[in-house]
Design a protein around this motif. Structure first.
Motif, PDB file in Angstrom:
ATOM      1  N   ILE A  13       0.847  -1.213   0.000  1.00 24.35           N
ATOM      2  CA  ILE A  13       0.000   0.000   0.000  1.00 24.35           C
ATOM      3  C   ILE A  13       0.873   1.251   0.000  1.00 24.35           C
ATOM      4  O   ILE A  13       1.880   1.308   0.698  1.00 24.35           O
ATOM      5  CB  ILE A  13      -0.990  -0.008   1.192  1.00 24.35           C
ATOM      6  N   LYS A  14       0.497   2.220  -0.819  1.00 22.83           N
ATOM      7  CA  LYS A  14       1.310   3.440  -0.908  1.00 22.83           C
ATOM      8  C   LYS A  14       0.926   4.435   0.173  1.00 22.83           C
ATOM      9  O   LYS A  14      -0.171   4.389   0.704  1.00 22.83           O
ATOM     10  CB  LYS A  14       1.109   4.074  -2.280  1.00 22.83           C
ATOM     11  N   HIS A  15       1.878   5.348   0.455  1.00 22.03           N
ATOM     12  CA  HIS A  15       1.671   6.325   1.531  1.00 22.03           C
ATOM     13  C   HIS A  15       1.042   7.597   0.983  1.00 22.03           C
ATOM     14  O   HIS A  15       1.688   8.320   0.229  1.00 22.03           O
ATOM     15  CB  HIS A  15       3.009   6.634   2.200  1.00 22.03           C
ATOM     16  N   PRO A  16      -0.196   7.859   1.358  1.00 22.17           N
ATOM     17  CA  PRO A  16      -0.901   9.010   0.777  1.00 22.17           C
ATOM     18  C   PRO A  16      -0.359  10.343   1.287  1.00 22.17           C
ATOM     19  O   PRO A  16       0.060  10.459   2.445  1.00 22.17           O
ATOM     20  CB  PRO A  16      -2.352   8.817   1.214  1.00 22.17           C
ATOM     21  N   PHE A  72       0.520  13.671  -8.662  1.00 20.00           N
ATOM     22  CA  PHE A  72       0.762  12.526  -7.758  1.00 20.00           C
ATOM     23  C   PHE A  72       0.123  12.841  -6.429  1.00 20.00           C
ATOM     24  O   PHE A  72      -0.047  14.002  -6.063  1.00 20.00           O
ATOM     25  CB  PHE A  72       2.275  12.287  -7.606  1.00 20.00           C
ATOM     26  N   GLN A  73      -0.256  11.777  -5.719  1.00 18.69           N
ATOM     27  CA  GLN A  73      -0.745  12.004  -4.360  1.00 18.69           C
ATOM     28  C   GLN A  73      -0.275  10.960  -3.367  1.00 18.69           C
ATOM     29  O   GLN A  73      -0.870  10.787  -2.304  1.00 18.69           O
ATOM     30  CB  GLN A  73      -2.258  12.172  -4.313  1.00 18.69           C
ATOM     31  N   THR A  74       0.849  10.297  -3.719  1.00 20.93           N
ATOM     32  CA  THR A  74       1.481   9.416  -2.731  1.00 20.93           C
ATOM     33  C   THR A  74       2.988   9.704  -2.735  1.00 20.93           C
ATOM     34  O   THR A  74       3.535  10.225  -3.708  1.00 20.93           O
ATOM     35  CB  THR A  74       1.285   7.909  -3.062  1.00 20.93           C
ATOM     36  N   VAL A  75       3.628   9.329  -1.628  1.00 20.89           N
ATOM     37  CA  VAL A  75       5.073   9.501  -1.495  1.00 20.89           C
ATOM     38  C   VAL A  75       5.796   8.742  -2.613  1.00 20.89           C
ATOM     39  O   VAL A  75       6.706   9.275  -3.260  1.00 20.89           O
ATOM     40  CB  VAL A  75       5.520   8.973  -0.106  1.00 20.89           C
ATOM     41  N   GLU A  76       5.369   7.516  -2.858  1.00 20.41           N
ATOM     42  CA  GLU A  76       6.035   6.667  -3.844  1.00 20.41           C
ATOM     43  C   GLU A  76       5.909   7.247  -5.260  1.00 20.41           C
ATOM     44  O   GLU A  76       6.865   7.234  -6.035  1.00 20.41           O
ATOM     45  CB  GLU A  76       5.441   5.249  -3.802  1.00 20.41           C
ATOM     46  N   ASP A  77       4.724   7.759  -5.573  1.00 18.39           N
ATOM     47  CA  ASP A  77       4.534   8.334  -6.909  1.00 18.39           C
ATOM     48  C   ASP A  77       5.317   9.629  -7.069  1.00 18.39           C
ATOM     49  O   ASP A  77       5.781   9.948  -8.165  1.00 18.39           O
ATOM     50  CB  ASP A  77       3.045   8.559  -7.204  1.00 18.39           C
ATOM     51  N   TRP A 133       8.325  10.146  -5.703  1.00 19.92           N
ATOM     52  CA  TRP A 133       9.727   9.775  -5.973  1.00 19.92           C
ATOM     53  C   TRP A 133       9.897   9.175  -7.368  1.00 19.92           C
ATOM     54  O   TRP A 133      10.913   9.420  -8.017  1.00 19.92           O
ATOM     55  CB  TRP A 133      10.279   8.818  -4.901  1.00 19.92           C
ATOM     56  N   SER A 134       8.925   8.427  -7.849  1.00 17.89           N
ATOM     57  CA  SER A 134       9.130   7.906  -9.215  1.00 17.89           C
ATOM     58  C   SER A 134       9.121   9.035 -10.225  1.00 17.89           C
ATOM     59  O   SER A 134       9.896   9.009 -11.184  1.00 17.89           O
ATOM     60  CB  SER A 134       8.181   6.775  -9.618  1.00 17.89           C
ATOM     61  N   LEU A 135       8.286  10.047 -10.011  1.00 16.91           N
ATOM     62  CA  LEU A 135       8.315  11.196 -10.919  1.00 16.91           C
ATOM     63  C   LEU A 135       9.642  11.951 -10.773  1.00 16.91           C
ATOM     64  O   LEU A 135      10.323  12.241 -11.765  1.00 16.91           O
ATOM     65  CB  LEU A 135       7.127  12.133 -10.606  1.00 16.91           C
ATOM     66  N   TYR A 136      10.014  12.242  -9.538  1.00 15.98           N
ATOM     67  CA  TYR A 136      11.228  13.038  -9.296  1.00 15.98           C
ATOM     68  C   TYR A 136      12.468  12.354  -9.894  1.00 15.98           C
ATOM     69  O   TYR A 136      13.331  13.010 -10.482  1.00 15.98           O
ATOM     70  CB  TYR A 136      11.403  13.253  -7.784  1.00 15.98           C
ATOM     71  N   ASN A 137      12.546  11.045  -9.736  1.00 13.34           N
ATOM     72  CA  ASN A 137      13.719  10.307 -10.212  1.00 13.34           C
ATOM     73  C   ASN A 137      13.751  10.174 -11.733  1.00 13.34           C
ATOM     74  O   ASN A 137      14.770   9.798 -12.308  1.00 13.34           O
ATOM     75  CB  ASN A 137      13.763   8.910  -9.579  1.00 13.34           C
ATOM     76  N   HIS A 138      12.638  10.504 -12.355  1.00 15.07           N
ATOM     77  CA  HIS A 138      12.491  10.304 -13.788  1.00 15.07           C
ATOM     78  C   HIS A 138      12.782  11.591 -14.581  1.00 15.07           C
ATOM     79  O   HIS A 138      13.030  11.541 -15.773  1.00 15.07           O
ATOM     80  CB  HIS A 138      11.042   9.852 -14.006  1.00 15.07           C
ATOM     81  N   ILE A 139      12.746  12.744 -13.900  1.00 11.55           N
ATOM     82  CA  ILE A 139      12.900  14.011 -14.617  1.00 11.55           C
ATOM     83  C   ILE A 139      14.290  14.607 -14.369  1.00 11.55           C
ATOM     84  O   ILE A 139      14.975  14.238 -13.418  1.00 11.55           O
ATOM     85  CB  ILE A 139      11.815  15.037 -14.199  1.00 11.55           C
ATOM     86  N   LYS A 140      14.650  15.543 -15.252  1.00 11.65           N
ATOM     87  CA  LYS A 140      15.924  16.253 -15.084  1.00 11.65           C
ATOM     88  C   LYS A 140      15.900  17.094 -13.827  1.00 11.65           C
ATOM     89  O   LYS A 140      14.876  17.725 -13.542  1.00 11.65           O
ATOM     90  CB  LYS A 140      16.106  17.242 -16.243  1.00 11.65           C
ATOM     91  N   PRO A 141      17.026  17.175 -13.123  1.00 11.14           N
ATOM     92  CA  PRO A 141      17.086  18.149 -12.032  1.00 11.14           C
ATOM     93  C   PRO A 141      16.959  19.572 -12.594  1.00 11.14           C
ATOM     94  O   PRO A 141      17.298  19.816 -13.757  1.00 11.14           O
ATOM     95  CB  PRO A 141      18.472  17.929 -11.411  1.00 11.14           C
ATOM     96  N   ALA A 142      16.479  20.485 -11.764  1.00 12.77           N
ATOM     97  CA  ALA A 142      16.263  21.868 -12.195  1.00 12.77           C
ATOM     98  C   ALA A 142      17.537  22.466 -12.795  1.00 12.77           C
ATOM     99  O   ALA A 142      17.479  23.195 -13.792  1.00 12.77           O
ATOM    100  CB  ALA A 142      15.766  22.704 -11.021  1.00 12.77           C
ATOM    101  N   SER A 143      18.687  22.141 -12.211  1.00 15.44           N
ATOM    102  CA  SER A 143      19.954  22.726 -12.660  1.00 15.44           C
ATOM    103  C   SER A 143      20.301  22.332 -14.095  1.00 15.44           C
ATOM    104  O   SER A 143      21.171  22.944 -14.701  1.00 15.44           O
ATOM    105  CB  SER A 143      21.090  22.297 -11.726  1.00 15.44           C
TER     106      SER A 143
END
Ligand code: M7G
Length: 182
Positions: free
Chosen positions: A1-4, A32-37, A39-49
């Motif tokens: 179960i994901k963390h809302p 997204f509305q869970t912690v896990e979702d 992180w999967s988005l964050y890890n998938h996109i370019k960093p702002a820099s």
């Protein structure tokens, strides 16, 4: 179960295309509305820099568009963090991630006042803004500013300013006055 998460959040990307209007250049990437979702988005996109100069990321509560005109933003303003050029390599990505974690983790007492945050990648110096919905709610605005400064470990001597969107929109010179500082 994901963390809302308490709220659902939407990530937006602004690509500076001069053949289009500013509004059309704002693109919704994902929500997204869970912690896990998150992180999967964050890890998938370019960093702002690594974004091209002139481009932005924005993270807003679902249903709020990352613009002054939105009903939730039009009476509001932003806490602004101005970075100098060398901070893009050192600090920008950490600041942006810490701000995201404060937002989605509801770190503020007055989290209800938070609309979202924006990072602008600019040649003249990058900027990060935390947008709140009502500039007249001084206690809430100041609490958010103080907490932000503390959570990002911004040195006490660095002053953060809060600027009302209406003032930013109407500005005649190149600087917008600060309505609050912390
Ligand atoms: P910026 O991208 O916030 O900062 O604003 P910059 O000056 O460092 O690039 C640049 C320009 O984008 C503004 O002068 C406006 O023309 C447009 N713009 C920025 N924002 C945040 C908005 C907005 O919320 N609504 C509209 N309509 N235009 C905006």
């Amino acid at each position: 179960i994901k963390h809302p998460l308490q709220n659902c959040w939407t990530l937006w990307y602004y690509e500076n295309d001069r053949s289009q209007t500013w509004e059309k250049n704002q693109k919704e990437i994902a929500s997204f509305q869970t912690v896990e979702d998150f992180w999967s988005l964050y890890n998938h996109i370019k960093p702002a820099s690594e974004l091209r100069q002139g481009n932005d990321y924005s993270l807003f509560k679902r249903g709020i568009r990352p613009m002054w005109e939105d009903e939730a933003n039009k009476r509001g303003g932003r806490w602004l963090i101005n970075l100098d050029k060398k901070q893009r390599t050192n600090e920008l990505d950490r600041y942006w991630l810490d701000i995201i974690l404060c937002l989605i983790g509801e770190a503020f007492e007055h989290s209800d006042e938070i609309c979202g945050a924006v990072v602008n990648i600019r040649g003249k110096g990058d900027k990060i803004g935390v947008w709140t919905s009502d500039a007249t709610k001084s206690a809430a605005v100041i609490e958010i500013g103080k907490k932000l400064k503390e959570r990002l470990h911004i040195p006490p001597r660095t002053v953060l300013g809060y600027q009302i969107h209406k003032d930013t929109q109407d500005k005649s010179g190149s600087v917008t006055k600060n309505s609050y500082t912390v």
